[in-house]
Design an enzyme around this catalytic site. Structure first.
Site, PDB file in Angstrom:
ATOM      1  N   CYS A  46       0.841  -1.195   0.000  1.00 44.00           N
ATOM      2  CA  CYS A  46       0.000   0.000   0.000  1.00 44.00           C
ATOM      3  C   CYS A  46       0.875   1.243   0.000  1.00 44.00           C
ATOM      4  CB  CYS A  46      -0.902  -0.031   1.236  1.00 44.00           C
ATOM      5  SG  CYS A  46      -1.882   1.441   1.475  1.00 44.00           S
ATOM      6  N   HIS A  67       0.268  -3.823   6.146  1.00 49.17           N
ATOM      7  CA  HIS A  67      -0.966  -3.762   6.944  1.00 49.17           C
ATOM      8  C   HIS A  67      -2.178  -4.234   6.169  1.00 49.17           C
ATOM      9  CE1 HIS A  67      -0.594  -0.070   4.674  1.00 49.17           C
ATOM     10  NE2 HIS A  67      -1.904   0.019   4.702  1.00 49.17           N
ATOM     11  N   CYS A 174      -7.277  -3.009   3.473  1.00 51.17           N
ATOM     12  CA  CYS A 174      -6.963  -1.570   3.401  1.00 51.17           C
ATOM     13  C   CYS A 174      -7.552  -0.913   2.154  1.00 51.17           C
ATOM     14  CB  CYS A 174      -5.468  -1.288   3.495  1.00 51.17           C
ATOM     15  SG  CYS A 174      -5.136   0.489   3.420  1.00 51.17           S
TER      16      CYS A 174
HETATM   17  N1  COD Z   1      -4.612  15.814 -10.055  1.00 51.84           N
HETATM   18  C1  COD Z   1      -5.151  14.663 -10.539  1.00 51.84           C
HETATM   19  N2  COD Z   1      -4.598  13.446 -10.326  1.00 51.84           N
HETATM   20  C2  COD Z   1      -3.468  13.391  -9.610  1.00 51.84           C
HETATM   21  C3  COD Z   1      -2.840  14.549  -9.087  1.00 51.84           C
HETATM   22  C4  COD Z   1      -3.458  15.807  -9.343  1.00 51.84           C
HETATM   23  N3  COD Z   1      -2.947  16.940  -8.890  1.00 51.84           N
HETATM   24  N4  COD Z   1      -1.733  14.170  -8.418  1.00 51.84           N
HETATM   25  C5  COD Z   1      -1.672  12.829  -8.506  1.00 51.84           C
HETATM   26  N5  COD Z   1      -2.709  12.350  -9.221  1.00 51.84           N
HETATM   27  C6  COD Z   1      -3.049  10.978  -9.520  1.00 51.84           C
HETATM   28  C7  COD Z   1      -1.865  10.087  -9.855  1.00 51.84           C
HETATM   29  O1  COD Z   1      -1.565  10.126 -11.225  1.00 51.84           O
HETATM   30  C8  COD Z   1      -2.362   8.706  -9.430  1.00 51.84           C
HETATM   31  O2  COD Z   1      -3.010   8.034 -10.485  1.00 51.84           O
HETATM   32  C9  COD Z   1      -3.415   9.006  -8.345  1.00 51.84           C
HETATM   33  O3  COD Z   1      -3.593  10.408  -8.333  1.00 51.84           O
HETATM   34  C10 COD Z   1      -2.969   8.567  -6.930  1.00 51.84           C
HETATM   35  O4  COD Z   1      -2.868   7.203  -6.903  1.00 51.84           O
HETATM   36  P1  COD Z   1      -1.798   6.356  -6.038  1.00 51.84           P
HETATM   37  O5  COD Z   1      -1.618   5.066  -6.761  1.00 51.84           O
HETATM   38  O6  COD Z   1      -0.629   7.192  -5.727  1.00 51.84           O
HETATM   39  O7  COD Z   1      -2.521   6.134  -4.665  1.00 51.84           O
HETATM   40  P2  COD Z   1      -3.585   5.134  -4.043  1.00 51.84           P
HETATM   41  O8  COD Z   1      -4.869   5.145  -4.787  1.00 51.84           O
HETATM   42  O9  COD Z   1      -2.970   3.792  -3.805  1.00 51.84           O
HETATM   43  O10 COD Z   1      -3.813   5.829  -2.607  1.00 51.84           O
HETATM   44  C11 COD Z   1      -4.021   7.161  -2.534  1.00 51.84           C
HETATM   45  C12 COD Z   1      -4.312   7.679  -1.117  1.00 51.84           C
HETATM   46  C13 COD Z   1      -4.130   9.160  -1.176  1.00 51.84           C
HETATM   47  C14 COD Z   1      -5.739   7.358  -0.728  1.00 51.84           C
HETATM   48  C15 COD Z   1      -3.381   7.035  -0.049  1.00 51.84           C
HETATM   49  O11 COD Z   1      -2.061   7.213  -0.366  1.00 51.84           O
HETATM   50  C16 COD Z   1      -3.596   7.698   1.291  1.00 51.84           C
HETATM   51  O12 COD Z   1      -3.188   8.800   1.534  1.00 51.84           O
HETATM   52  N6  COD Z   1      -4.224   7.019   2.209  1.00 51.84           N
HETATM   53  C17 COD Z   1      -4.384   7.567   3.516  1.00 51.84           C
HETATM   54  C18 COD Z   1      -5.665   7.263   4.067  1.00 51.84           C
HETATM   55  C19 COD Z   1      -5.651   6.078   4.993  1.00 51.84           C
HETATM   56  O13 COD Z   1      -6.701   5.579   5.251  1.00 51.84           O
HETATM   57  N7  COD Z   1      -4.485   5.628   5.498  1.00 51.84           N
HETATM   58  C20 COD Z   1      -4.367   4.532   6.430  1.00 51.84           C
HETATM   59  C21 COD Z   1      -3.691   3.278   5.960  1.00 51.84           C
HETATM   60  S1  COD Z   1      -3.354   3.161   4.319  1.00 51.84           S
HETATM   61 ZN    ZN Z   2      -3.024   1.002   3.449  1.00 48.97          ZN
END
Ligand code: COD
Ligand code: ZN
Length: 374
Positions: A46, A67, A174
């Protein structure tokens, strides 16, 4: 045969930020009172695990990360009556003690006994069950799953259906549940509504799946990387847009597309200016914005309070608002009943030993979820 004994096994140990994990032989002590020792069968990688490796999230080292997993109970400590060896389980990084103020409130899911933000790196008795080369190794957010065996407090473990395929339902621990619950529990998306999902990673795609299951008629995916669009459409997005293709702010693009704004907007990136865009994209008088992404600890969100005064709702939750011990077994049953699919989220399977390669795929944007098997 191993009950009551120290188990020697392999684990990926994180000795500090900005260095690869190393596979080490560790010792896992038997579970103490109200603890459960679990053999991990599958674990996802994750973004939050990577936040520790990048240094964005600081905690105590050495630590065993991971996790998002599923496994089988190996043995139980004194006083444990709800688990027995052989039970299939999912670790819960947000435990559910059922006694604290949040657990007693039907509207909340953030148990006081969680280690998120505190990062003490120990079980409830203030120690961990891991040692390596004679040194204690910290636990990670009540779970630690990058290891063949782990020990958890029983409030941080959910027993799941015997038929559950562990190499898939680990995502319910998660990423999937965080996104899906943000749509169905926190957004409470209604049939026929219009949704916008900012960020189409594994969690964002899970929001899309939730919006679809809830009956939304339009689901607009937004990402800076147009390579994410095909998968989003597969998960249920009805259209996708890239802010780079427009020379006006994205909320204005959305306003034009949706008769002045969406019913539900989800921020699934962790970027405070995107959070403001999401709020601005929602319709006055009735739009709801759900924050799913975790922003850097010093970041501040700013917006015109008139957006709220005119009836927009801004909210958020950890783990999609699910009460973990109650709801994770139900989510597993919903998966077995084919209410939703997890396959679109799984891009790679790898043996546990290749964990560093799995992290590389995540950093390069090449994977949605990589699942490590033991
Ligand atoms: N505008 C549009 N898209 C964007 C931008 C932007 N400015 N910046 C990035 N992106 C896109 C990226 O291209 C990517 O496709 C996507 O956003 C983000 O995806 P990932 O693969 O980086 O992330 P995820 O989906 O695996 O997870 C994202 C979260 C932000 C949800 C995660 O990282 C997080 O913060 N989780 C915290 C919440 C939580 O419950 N945490 C506890 C245990 S995990
Ligand atoms: Zn997680």
């Amino acid at each position: 045969a191993t009950a009551g004994q120290v188990i020697k096994c392999k684990a990926a140990v994180c000795w500090g930020p900005k260095q690869p994990l190393t596979i080490e032989e560790i010792e896992v002590a038997p579970p103490k009172r109200h603890e459960v020792r679990v053999k991990i069968v599958a674990t996802g990688i994750c973004r939050s695990d990577d936040h520790v490796l990048s240094g964005a999230l600081s905690l105590k080292f050495p630590v065993i990360l991971g996790h998002e997993a599923a496994g089988v109970v190996e043995s139980v400590g004194e006083g444990v009556t709800k688990f027995k060896p052989g039970d299939k389980v999912i670790p819960l990084f947000v435990p559910q003690c059922r006694e604290c103020r949040c657990c007693k409130n039907p509207e909340s899911n953030l148990c006081y006994k969680n280690d998120i933000g505190k990062y003490e790196g120990v079980l409830l008795d203030k120690t961990s069950r891991f040692t390596c080369k004679g040194k204690p190794i910290c636990n990670f957010i009540s779970t630690s799953t990058f290891t063949e065996y782990t020990v958890m407090d029983e409030i941080a473990v959910a027993k799941i259906h015997d038929d559950a395929p562990l190499e898939k339902v680990c995502l319910i621990g998660c990423g999937f549940s965080t996104g899906y619950g943000s749509a169905v529990n926190i957004g409470k998306v209604k049939p026929g509504s219009t949704c916008a999902v900012f960020g189409l990673g594994g969690v964002g795609l899970s929001v899309v799946i939730g919006c679809k299951v809830a009956g939304a008629s339009r689901i607009i995916g937004i990402d800076l990387n147009s390579d994410k669009f095909a998968k989003a459409m597969e998960c249920g997005a009805t259209e996708c847009i890239n802010p780079k293709d427009h020379n006006i702010p994205i909320h204005e693009v959305l306003a034009k597309m949706t008769d002045d704004g969406v019913d539900y907007a989800f921020e699934v990136i962790g970027n405070t200016s995107v959070m403001t865009s999401a709020l601005q994209s929602s319709h006055f008088g009735c739009g709801k914005t759900v924050i799913v992404g975790l922003a850097p600890s010093t970041a501040v969100m700013s917006f015109d309070p008139l957006l709220i005064l005119t009836g927009r709702i801004l909210t958020g939750a950890v783990f999609g608002g699910w009460k973990s011990k109650d709801d994770v077994p139900k989510l597993v049953c919903d998966y077995l009943d084919k209410k939703f699919d997890l396959d679109p989220l799984i891009t790679h399977y790898m043996p546990f030993e290749k964990i560093n390669e799995g992290f590389e795929l995540l950093r390069n944007g090449k994977s949605i979820r990589t699942i490590l098997t033991f």
